[in-house]
Design a protein around this motif. Structure first.
Motif, short mmCIF file in Angstrom:
data_model
loop_
_atom_site.label_atom_id
_atom_site.label_comp_id
_atom_site.label_asym_id
_atom_site.label_seq_id
_atom_site.Cartn_x
_atom_site.Cartn_y
_atom_site.Cartn_z
N ASP A 294 0.83 -1.22 0.00
CA ASP A 294 0.00 0.00 0.00
C ASP A 294 0.87 1.27 0.00
OD1 ASP A 294 -2.40 1.33 -0.13
OD2 ASP A 294 -2.81 1.21 2.02
N ASP B 206 -6.85 4.73 1.13
CA ASP B 206 -7.99 5.59 0.80
C ASP B 206 -9.32 4.88 0.99
OD1 ASP B 206 -8.24 3.89 -1.35
OD2 ASP B 206 -7.79 5.39 -2.88
N ASN C 253 -10.82 2.48 -0.58
CA ASN C 253 -11.59 2.04 -1.74
C ASN C 253 -10.67 1.44 -2.80
OD1 ASN C 253 -14.25 2.14 -3.26
ND2 ASN C 253 -12.95 3.27 -4.70
N ASN D 172 -14.56 11.39 -7.92
CA ASN D 172 -13.62 11.95 -6.95
C ASN D 172 -12.18 11.96 -7.45
OD1 ASN D 172 -12.95 9.30 -6.93
ND2 ASN D 172 -13.31 8.94 -4.76
N GLU E 71 -10.35 9.50 -8.28
CA GLU E 71 -9.54 8.34 -7.92
C GLU E 71 -9.26 7.49 -9.16
OE1 GLU E 71 -11.20 5.76 -4.92
OE2 GLU E 71 -9.71 4.21 -5.35
N ASP F 249 -7.29 1.17 -9.71
CA ASP F 249 -6.25 0.35 -9.08
C ASP F 249 -5.98 -0.90 -9.91
OD1 ASP F 249 -5.89 1.85 -6.53
OD2 ASP F 249 -8.01 1.37 -6.31
N ASN G 182 -15.26 -1.57 -1.07
CA ASN G 182 -14.57 -1.49 0.22
C ASN G 182 -14.88 -2.76 1.01
OD1 ASN G 182 -17.13 -1.11 1.38
ND2 ASN G 182 -16.94 1.13 1.31
#
Ligand SMILES: [Fe+2]
Ligand SMILES: [Fe+2]
Length: 496
Positions: free
Chosen positions: A114, A145, A147, A181, A183, A186, A473
């Motif tokens: 992370d 974060d 999420n 937002n 983001e 990932d 999440n």
């Protein structure tokens, strides 16, 4: 006598002075230690390869893979990395190895979970902002974060023959992210038919590396195999990777001659040995991995499924992999959809290139349901279709019965997954046995509908190009269908 007296006095002075020295030792600091040598920065020159991408990003390692560099840039075949964008320490320098097909791979190890890292290709002292990644949290923890964002595209490979829609779908996703937002993704999942028309090296270049270059430098790409990955104009019925062949095209733009194995397997470095979590499959054709609290499985519905022994081995590996998984959420991807009425028809028993549809539905969906899969994503049919919260539907669409196959709302209708009808991982029946199946073969084009459209097991069907975003999440997962303008056309939420 005088001499003896002098010696005694001298000795006394000497003793006193020694004693003074001892006293002073308490107050005078030790000599300063030798200063640590200042860390030395890498000293290479940054290079800009024609393709640069991340593979197998996990909690403590990643593979940086590239091919080619700009003429005369003088860069070396290595990578430097660190947590400070302006300082790549020399001790991080990692040499790349060259693969048989002319790619370079640097495996970065010893990373912290992370954590954001920056890297320079060629071993420069600082990194470009576009060259960064964040490792997965360890032990099933949430990211800092809170999420995990997953972007999924299917059948996006049309840029392989010059169509613009895949780039438009990407822009739609990016504008949705900006309006949300900000983001970034990932994870980046591809559902097969990633490079039309024959999955050549050049088609991969055009359809993947030239369409998503920024994303590929920051996010690990996790693909699955489609029918167009096997050459043969997309109609191969072989179970053997060495049968990859080109039909009707002389110049494939890749290594000459094209290796006999699939360019897909030459280009991607996939975790056959559980390198990023999950159970070792022993083959790059199918694999699994973990990211934060999400377990992802990529199945091979094109080759492995066509041979009885290979299919049985993949099915047993899937059972073993899912049995060993204890993460909060499980997502499975594969190319051939069990339920579709788009450009392919999951009721068409005579169309032999679609036989994997039947094997997936009859043999694999019961395993998904029995071993805790939450979501399944496919492409192949060039359409978006999203099922009800479904179980026990292994037959033709005529056998679908919402009363027994679907999660029902208070009115006795299939629940929408939206507002007050969100799905729960452990369903009303108290079992974790239902799955939402989504066809997202609309990442580069939409084409035709089949007789009987829409499939009755789908809650929402739409012939519009777009992609899927999952935000997840520890307690909730929302999957959204985003069109090329960045609008959400369908979504559902699952809680646990
Ligand atoms: Fe396709
Ligand atoms: Fe396909």
């Amino acid at each position: 006598m005088k001499a003896i007296k002098m010696i005694v006095i001298f000795a006394a002075i000497l003793l006193a002075s020694c004693s003074d020295d001892n006293d002073r030792n308490d107050t005078i600091p030790e000599p300063a230690p030798e200063p640590e040598p200042a860390p030395v920065a890498c000293s290479g020159a940054e290079i800009n390869p024609e393709r640069l991408f991340l593979q197998q990003l996990g909690t403590d390692r990643v593979i940086i893979k590239w091919r080619g560099d700009l003429e005369g840039d003088g860069g070396a075949d290595n990578v430097c990395f660190g947590t400070d964008i302006d300082f790549m320490p020399e001790e991080s320098l990692t040499a790349a190895t060259e693969t048989e097909t002319g790619h370079l791979e640097a495996e970065l190890t010893g990373l912290s979970p992370d954590t954001t890292y920056y890297y320079s290709v060629g071993g420069a002292a600082s990194a470009a902002a576009s060259r960064q990644f964040r490792t997965s949290p360890a032990g099933g923890a949430l990211p800092a974060d809170g999420n995990t964002r997953i972007w999924i595209v299917g059948d996006s490979g049309v840029a392989g023959y010059g169509k613009p829609e895949a780039a438009m779908v990407k822009e739609g996703f990016l504008s949705w992210v900006e309006a949300d937002n900000g983001e970034p993704a990932d994870l980046f999942l591809m559902l097969g038919d990633n490079a039309y028309n024959q999955g050549t090296d050049l088609e991969h270049q055009r359809a993947i590396f030239e369409v998503y270059p920024e994303l590929l430098q920051t996010t690990s790409l996790w693909p699955t195999i489609g029918n167009h990955e096997m050459g043969s104009l997309g109609i191969s019925r072989s179970a053997d990777i060495s049968s990859y062949e080109l039909l009707g095209e002389e110049d494939n733009g890749g290594p000459d001659p094209e290796p006999s194995t699939m360019p897909y397997l030459n280009i991607f470095t996939l975790p056959a040995n559980g390198e990023a979590g999950g159970l070792a499959s022993g083959t790059e054709q199918y694999y699994s991995f973990d990211y934060a609290n999400v377990h992802v499985v990529s199945l091979d519905s094109q080759l492995s499924i066509r041979d009885d022994d290979q299919r049985a081995a993949m099915l047993q590996w899937l059972i073993d992999d899912l049995s060993a998984n204890s993460l909060d959420w499980t997502i499975v991807i594969f190319h051939h959809p069990p339920y579709t009425k788009g450009s392919h028809d999951s009721d068409d028993e005579l169309f032999d290139i679609d036989q994997p549809i039947f094997a997936i539905r009859e043999e694999f969906t019961p395993v998904f349901e029995d071993y805790g899969v939450d979501l399944a994503y496919s492409g192949h049919s060039h359409i978006y279709e999203r099922s009800v919260y479904l179980s026990d539907h292994t037959g033709l669409s005529s056998t679908y019965d919402p009363a027994t196959n679907a999660e029902l709302n208070d009115d006795g209708e299939p629940a929408s997954g939206q507002d007050d009808q969100q799905y729960t991982q452990v369903t009303r029946s108290g079992a974790d046995d239902k799955v939402v199946y989504t066809v997202a073969g609309n990442g580069g084009k939409v084409t035709t509908l089949s007789e009987g459209y829409p499939h009755p097991a789908h809650f929402f069907s739409d012939l519009t190009v777009g992609s899927v975003v999952i935000d997840v999440n520890d307690a909730q997962l929302t999957a959204s269908f985003i069109n090329a303008e960045g609008a959400v056309l369908d979504y559902f939420t699952m809680t646990r």
